[in-house]
Design an enzyme around this catalytic site. Structure first.
Site, PDB file in Angstrom:
ATOM      1  N   ASP A  35     -10.340   0.970 -24.726  1.00 25.19           N
ATOM      2  CA  ASP A  35     -10.495   0.911 -23.272  1.00 25.19           C
ATOM      3  C   ASP A  35     -10.437   2.297 -22.659  1.00 25.19           C
ATOM      4  O   ASP A  35      -9.790   3.195 -23.196  1.00 25.19           O
ATOM      5  CB  ASP A  35      -9.321   0.136 -22.634  1.00 25.19           C
ATOM      6  N   PRO A  71       0.814  -1.225   0.000  1.00 28.54           N
ATOM      7  CA  PRO A  71       0.000   0.000   0.000  1.00 28.54           C
ATOM      8  C   PRO A  71       0.843   1.270   0.000  1.00 28.54           C
ATOM      9  O   PRO A  71       0.308   2.337  -0.300  1.00 28.54           O
ATOM     10  CB  PRO A  71      -0.833  -0.120   1.283  1.00 28.54           C
ATOM     11  N   GLU A  81       2.359  -7.554   8.396  1.00 26.89           N
ATOM     12  CA  GLU A  81       2.593  -6.112   8.529  1.00 26.89           C
ATOM     13  C   GLU A  81       3.540  -5.583   7.462  1.00 26.89           C
ATOM     14  O   GLU A  81       3.724  -4.389   7.322  1.00 26.89           O
ATOM     15  CB  GLU A  81       3.162  -5.779   9.913  1.00 26.89           C
ATOM     16  N   ARG A  87      -3.673  -8.999 -21.209  1.00 28.36           N
ATOM     17  CA  ARG A  87      -4.675  -8.605 -22.213  1.00 28.36           C
ATOM     18  C   ARG A  87      -4.123  -7.619 -23.227  1.00 28.36           C
ATOM     19  O   ARG A  87      -4.719  -7.418 -24.276  1.00 28.36           O
ATOM     20  CB  ARG A  87      -5.965  -8.109 -21.559  1.00 28.36           C
TER      21      ARG A  87
HETATM   22  N1  ADE Z   1      -0.796  -5.102  -0.213  1.00 24.76           N
HETATM   23  C1  ADE Z   1      -1.597  -4.636   0.741  1.00 24.76           C
HETATM   24  N2  ADE Z   1      -2.332  -3.614   0.308  1.00 24.76           N
HETATM   25  C2  ADE Z   1      -1.973  -3.406  -0.988  1.00 24.76           C
HETATM   26  C3  ADE Z   1      -2.353  -2.488  -1.975  1.00 24.76           C
HETATM   27  N3  ADE Z   1      -3.261  -1.548  -1.753  1.00 24.76           N
HETATM   28  N4  ADE Z   1      -1.772  -2.583  -3.183  1.00 24.76           N
HETATM   29  C4  ADE Z   1      -0.847  -3.502  -3.432  1.00 24.76           C
HETATM   30  N5  ADE Z   1      -0.433  -4.408  -2.527  1.00 24.76           N
HETATM   31  C5  ADE Z   1      -0.995  -4.371  -1.309  1.00 24.76           C
END
Ligand code: ADE
Length: 259
Positions: free
Chosen positions: A173, A93, A120, A158
């Site tokens: 697209d 994230p 984590e 794709r």
């Molecule tokens: N792992 C945990 N959350 C994630 C996200 N938002 N994007 C990519 N990998 C992740």
């Protein structure tokens, strides 16, 4: 192109590789995918891959050593099979949010080593030493990087020539520069009348120019409503014509117009 995926859950990828576009790209040898489990590189009876975080706090952290041994085996195997050296990507994230331009770049690349984080996160020393790119799927937290890795593999598959039934279809697209980076317009199919709702008249006119103008206006209206930054980007890139601008000005004056 070859992707080596490092994951504690390789079994999650099996159904994904036997269905749809990813299967087609995989079976045609256009996108090769190899799965690696860092647990196979962990020592001790329990083959432990994680431990508690220094400094305290919740959750577990993936240890650097099993990941490193796994990554080194990927590199060794790639070298033996003559595969190109590729960057190492971590799904997290805290990465940069993946977009269409990134997918186009990866789809023209030799592949990557994709690392799926869990718990984590990973020991930061492993990230600092080996990770070239961190990619996020969006501003939310998944329980691991596997779904993000599958999203990238699907989007890349794709775009490979011959994978989609209709070669030109990905040009139509959302986000494609062939459509000036705008969102795609709505689509309709038979029957012409469905539960009191008719297909928009413009699509039934048979007049190609008329249909194209309607589709353009739908893309403009949808992008303006859902993702106004895409309109701004198209404007700055000089992709909006005088009639596009007139349509948008009218839309701002009369927001009900496209409803
Ligand atoms: N792992 C945990 N959350 C994630 C996200 N938002 N994007 C990519 N990998 C992740």
């Amino acid at each position: 192109m070859r992707f080596d995926v490092i994951t504690l859950f390789p079994e999650l990828f099996a159904p994904f590789l036997v269905c749809g576009v990813t299967r087609r790209a995989y079976e045609a040898g256009l996108v090769e995918v190899r799965l690696w489990n860092p647990r196979d590189f962990a020592s001790g009876n329990y083959r432990r891959v994680d431990d508690r975080p220094f400094g305290g706090g919740p959750g577990m952290v993936l240890m650097a050593e099993p990941l490193t041994l796994c990554l080194e085996s990927v590199w060794a195997e790639r070298a033996v099979s003559g595969a190109a050296a590729v960057p190492t990507v971590l799904f997290s994230p805290v990465g940069q949010v993946l977009n269409h331009a990134d997918v186009e770049r990866w789809s023209a690349s030799s592949g990557a080593v994709l690392i799926c984080g869990r718990y984590e996160g990973l020991d930061q020393r492993f990230i600092d030493t080996f990770v070239d790119h961190q990619i996020s799927l969006g501003d939310f937290v998944l329980s691991g990087g596997e779904i993000a890795a599958m999203a990238l593999l699907d989007a890349v598959a794709r775009l490979q020539p011959g994978v989609l039934n209709d070669e030109g279809s990905h040009q139509m697209d959302s986000f494609n520069l062939a459509l000036d980076g705008l969102l795609d317009c709505p689509h309709y199919t038979r029957p012409e009348a469905w539960r009191d709702q008719l297909v928009p008249q413009a699509l039934m006119s048979g007049n190609h120019a008329h249909i194209e103008r309607w589709r353009r206006e739908q893309r403009l209206a949808l992008s303006q409503r859902q993702r106004p930054e895409l309109i701004q980007q198209a404007r700055l890139a000089g992709h909006l014509s005088a009639s596009d601008e007139a349509f948008l000005a009218d839309l701002i004056e009369n927001p009900e117009r496209d409803a």
